[in-house]
Design a protein around this motif. Structure first.
Motif, PDB file in Angstrom:
ATOM      1  N   MET A 156      99.872  45.471   4.524  1.00 52.37           N
ATOM      2  CA  MET A 156     100.187  46.895   4.507  1.00 52.37           C
ATOM      3  C   MET A 156      98.942  47.685   4.126  1.00 52.37           C
ATOM      4  O   MET A 156      98.260  47.333   3.176  1.00 52.37           O
ATOM      5  N   HIS A 157      98.669  48.746   4.862  1.00 55.64           N
ATOM      6  CA  HIS A 157      97.517  49.592   4.563  1.00 55.64           C
ATOM      7  C   HIS A 157      97.870  50.553   3.440  1.00 55.64           C
ATOM      8  O   HIS A 157      98.928  51.178   3.462  1.00 55.64           O
ATOM      9  N   VAL A 158      97.020  50.633   2.438  1.00 53.46           N
ATOM     10  CA  VAL A 158      97.224  51.553   1.321  1.00 53.46           C
ATOM     11  C   VAL A 158      96.347  52.765   1.515  1.00 53.46           C
ATOM     12  O   VAL A 158      95.127  52.644   1.607  1.00 53.46           O
ATOM     13  N   THR A 159      96.968  53.926   1.605  1.00 55.44           N
ATOM     14  CA  THR A 159      96.228  55.168   1.808  1.00 55.44           C
ATOM     15  C   THR A 159      95.900  55.803   0.472  1.00 55.44           C
ATOM     16  O   THR A 159      96.793  56.048  -0.337  1.00 55.44           O
ATOM     17  N   ARG A 160      94.638  56.069   0.248  1.00 57.44           N
ATOM     18  CA  ARG A 160      94.229  56.684  -1.011  1.00 57.44           C
ATOM     19  C   ARG A 160      94.313  58.203  -0.952  1.00 57.44           C
ATOM     20  O   ARG A 160      94.179  58.866  -1.954  1.00 57.44           O
ATOM     21  N   GLY A 161      94.562  58.748   0.215  1.00 55.53           N
ATOM     22  CA  GLY A 161      94.512  60.204   0.358  1.00 55.53           C
ATOM     23  C   GLY A 161      95.847  60.891   0.201  1.00 55.53           C
ATOM     24  O   GLY A 161      96.284  61.630   1.076  1.00 55.53           O
ATOM     25  N   PHE A 162      96.561  60.651  -0.897  1.00 60.25           N
ATOM     26  CA  PHE A 162      97.803  61.358  -1.143  1.00 60.25           C
ATOM     27  C   PHE A 162      97.531  62.858  -1.199  1.00 60.25           C
ATOM     28  O   PHE A 162      96.543  63.313  -1.767  1.00 60.25           O
ATOM     29  N   TRP A 196     104.683  46.431  -4.724  1.00 57.33           N
ATOM     30  CA  TRP A 196     103.545  47.328  -4.509  1.00 57.33           C
ATOM     31  C   TRP A 196     102.245  46.720  -5.016  1.00 57.33           C
ATOM     32  O   TRP A 196     101.179  46.979  -4.472  1.00 57.33           O
ATOM     33  N   GLU A 197     102.335  45.914  -6.049  1.00 55.49           N
ATOM     34  CA  GLU A 197     101.122  45.275  -6.568  1.00 55.49           C
ATOM     35  C   GLU A 197     100.543  44.287  -5.548  1.00 55.49           C
ATOM     36  O   GLU A 197      99.332  44.128  -5.454  1.00 55.49           O
ATOM     37  N   GLN A 198     101.399  43.649  -4.768  1.00 55.44           N
ATOM     38  CA  GLN A 198     100.924  42.761  -3.710  1.00 55.44           C
ATOM     39  C   GLN A 198     100.304  43.544  -2.549  1.00 55.44           C
ATOM     40  O   GLN A 198      99.601  42.968  -1.721  1.00 55.44           O
ATOM     41  N   ASN A 199     100.584  44.836  -2.514  1.00 56.07           N
ATOM     42  CA  ASN A 199     100.096  45.681  -1.423  1.00 56.07           C
ATOM     43  C   ASN A 199      99.024  46.666  -1.878  1.00 56.07           C
ATOM     44  O   ASN A 199      98.864  47.737  -1.298  1.00 56.07           O
ATOM     45  N   GLY A 200      98.293  46.310  -2.945  1.00 44.52           N
ATOM     46  CA  GLY A 200      97.109  47.057  -3.312  1.00 44.52           C
ATOM     47  C   GLY A 200      97.224  47.982  -4.495  1.00 44.52           C
ATOM     48  O   GLY A 200      96.245  48.637  -4.860  1.00 44.52           O
ATOM     49  N   TYR A 201      98.411  48.056  -5.109  1.00 42.41           N
ATOM     50  CA  TYR A 201      98.558  48.939  -6.258  1.00 42.41           C
ATOM     51  C   TYR A 201      98.160  48.222  -7.548  1.00 42.41           C
ATOM     52  O   TYR A 201      98.081  46.999  -7.604  1.00 42.41           O
ATOM     53  N   HIS A 202      97.916  49.017  -8.575  1.00 41.84           N
ATOM     54  CA  HIS A 202      97.413  48.502  -9.842  1.00 41.84           C
ATOM     55  C   HIS A 202      98.452  47.615 -10.528  1.00 41.84           C
ATOM     56  O   HIS A 202      99.655  47.851 -10.419  1.00 41.84           O
ATOM     57  N   ALA A 203      97.992  46.622 -11.273  1.00 41.49           N
ATOM     58  CA  ALA A 203      98.901  45.701 -11.951  1.00 41.49           C
ATOM     59  C   ALA A 203      99.703  46.389 -13.046  1.00 41.49           C
ATOM     60  O   ALA A 203     100.852  46.021 -13.290  1.00 41.49           O
ATOM     61  N   ARG A 204      99.112  47.425 -13.704  1.00 38.66           N
ATOM     62  CA  ARG A 204      99.829  48.056 -14.822  1.00 38.66           C
ATOM     63  C   ARG A 204     100.308  49.457 -14.480  1.00 38.66           C
ATOM     64  O   ARG A 204     101.469  49.759 -14.643  1.00 38.66           O
ATOM     65  N   GLY A 205      99.445  50.361 -14.042  1.00 39.39           N
ATOM     66  CA  GLY A 205      99.896  51.674 -13.619  1.00 39.39           C
ATOM     67  C   GLY A 205     100.002  52.713 -14.723  1.00 39.39           C
ATOM     68  O   GLY A 205     101.012  53.420 -14.820  1.00 39.39           O
ATOM     69  N   ASN A 206      98.957  52.847 -15.529  1.00 43.50           N
ATOM     70  CA  ASN A 206      98.927  53.873 -16.581  1.00 43.50           C
ATOM     71  C   ASN A 206      98.476  55.207 -15.972  1.00 43.50           C
ATOM     72  O   ASN A 206      97.344  55.320 -15.503  1.00 43.50           O
ATOM     73  N   PRO A 207      99.347  56.246 -15.975  1.00 44.64           N
ATOM     74  CA  PRO A 207      98.961  57.522 -15.354  1.00 44.64           C
ATOM     75  C   PRO A 207      97.744  58.176 -16.002  1.00 44.64           C
ATOM     76  O   PRO A 207      96.959  58.835 -15.316  1.00 44.64           O
ATOM     77  N   TRP A 208      97.586  58.034 -17.307  1.00 46.03           N
ATOM     78  CA  TRP A 208      96.505  58.717 -18.004  1.00 46.03           C
ATOM     79  C   TRP A 208      95.146  58.085 -17.711  1.00 46.03           C
ATOM     80  O   TRP A 208      94.116  58.707 -17.927  1.00 46.03           O
ATOM     81  N   GLN A 219      95.500  54.559 -13.052  1.00 42.02           N
ATOM     82  CA  GLN A 219      95.565  53.177 -12.571  1.00 42.02           C
ATOM     83  C   GLN A 219      96.506  53.122 -11.363  1.00 42.02           C
ATOM     84  O   GLN A 219      97.593  52.556 -11.416  1.00 42.02           O
ATOM     85  N   ARG A 220      96.040  53.708 -10.271  1.00 39.36           N
ATOM     86  CA  ARG A 220      96.863  53.774  -9.064  1.00 39.36           C
ATOM     87  C   ARG A 220      96.720  52.527  -8.203  1.00 39.36           C
ATOM     88  O   ARG A 220      97.704  52.006  -7.675  1.00 39.36           O
ATOM     89  N   TYR A 221      95.501  52.065  -8.033  1.00 40.81           N
ATOM     90  CA  TYR A 221      95.219  51.007  -7.084  1.00 40.81           C
ATOM     91  C   TYR A 221      94.466  49.862  -7.762  1.00 40.81           C
ATOM     92  O   TYR A 221      93.800  50.056  -8.786  1.00 40.81           O
ATOM     93  N   SER A 222      94.573  48.690  -7.176  1.00 43.71           N
ATOM     94  CA  SER A 222      93.831  47.546  -7.672  1.00 43.71           C
ATOM     95  C   SER A 222      92.351  47.895  -7.755  1.00 43.71           C
ATOM     96  O   SER A 222      91.757  48.374  -6.797  1.00 43.71           O
ATOM     97  N   GLY A 223      91.759  47.696  -8.915  1.00 41.21           N
ATOM     98  CA  GLY A 223      90.357  48.015  -9.108  1.00 41.21           C
ATOM     99  C   GLY A 223      90.126  49.330  -9.818  1.00 41.21           C
ATOM    100  O   GLY A 223      89.011  49.583 -10.279  1.00 41.21           O
ATOM    101  N   ASP A 224      91.149  50.183  -9.918  1.00 41.28           N
ATOM    102  CA  ASP A 224      90.990  51.457 -10.639  1.00 41.28           C
ATOM    103  C   ASP A 224      90.826  51.218 -12.129  1.00 41.28           C
ATOM    104  O   ASP A 224      91.411  50.280 -12.680  1.00 41.28           O
TER     105      ASP A 224
END
Length: 201
Positions: A1-7, A181-193, A196-201
């Protein structure tokens, strides 16, 4: 799945209560799902805690509603950019369910899974200490199906994809196991502050 960073969304307005890259959605609550809303009757809903626990436990909705109730009043943040302030959810603290099942000492993570098959991964530390709920109501009304009713996981300090709709259970693990979503490029934890949106953020 392609993950778009341009929300894209509403223009970002500076607000010290907003995490980076978020906008205030006001009273709007966008419906965003990875799956079609299921036809899940309240009498068919169950919640189970299993995996690395002393005793796997399962509750139906009536049993869950008999547990000590608590509420969350605060903010929620979606990875797509919107935030809502002053929301009110009612339900049962996840501590109650976890205390009943008793995770093993070596347990570190959980995979939340839905009646639809959706999954999300979370450190146990993010589910303990009054930080997470099984929510049945929103603003005093039964939780609508499109928002996860009859019950959803609520982990409001993380991006909202972690708060699995139509929650069916938690599988307790001694390691991190990526969810949908984590298998599709999203961050493992997801802290908004920390954005942590995507893997590597």
């Amino acid at each position: 799945m392609h993950v778009t960073r341009g929300f894209t969304g509403r223009p970002r307005v500076h607000n010290p209560g907003l995490p980076p890259g978020q906008y205030d959605a006001g009273d709007d609550w966008p419906v965003l799902s990875a799956e079609v809303t299921p036809d899940l009757a309240p009498e068919d809903w169950t919640f189970r805690v299993d995996g690395l626990v002393a005793e796997a436990r399962t509750w139906d909705l009536a049993q869950a509603r008999q547990l000590p109730r608590s509420a969350y009043e605060g903010d929620i943040h979606c990875v797509t950019g919107w935030s809502r302030f002053g929301v009110r959810f009612g339900g049962v603290s996840l501590d109650v369910f976890l205390d009943a099942a008793v995770p093993h000492a070596r347990a570190t993570h959980a995979v939340a899974y839905s009646h639809t098959g959706y999954t999300s991964n979370l450190p146990l530390a993010d589910l303990r200490g009054g930080r997470a709920w099984i929510a049945f109501t929103h603003d005093g009304e039964p939780l609508a199906a499109e928002h996860g009713g009859p019950a959803r996981l609520l982990v409001p300090h993380l991006y909202f994809w972690k708060s699995a709709k139509w929650i069916a259970g938690l599988r307790i693990l001694d390691h991190d196991e990526p969810g949908f979503w984590e298998q599709n490029g999203y961050h493992a934890r997801g802290n908004p502050w920390e954005e942590q949106r995507y893997s590597g953020d």
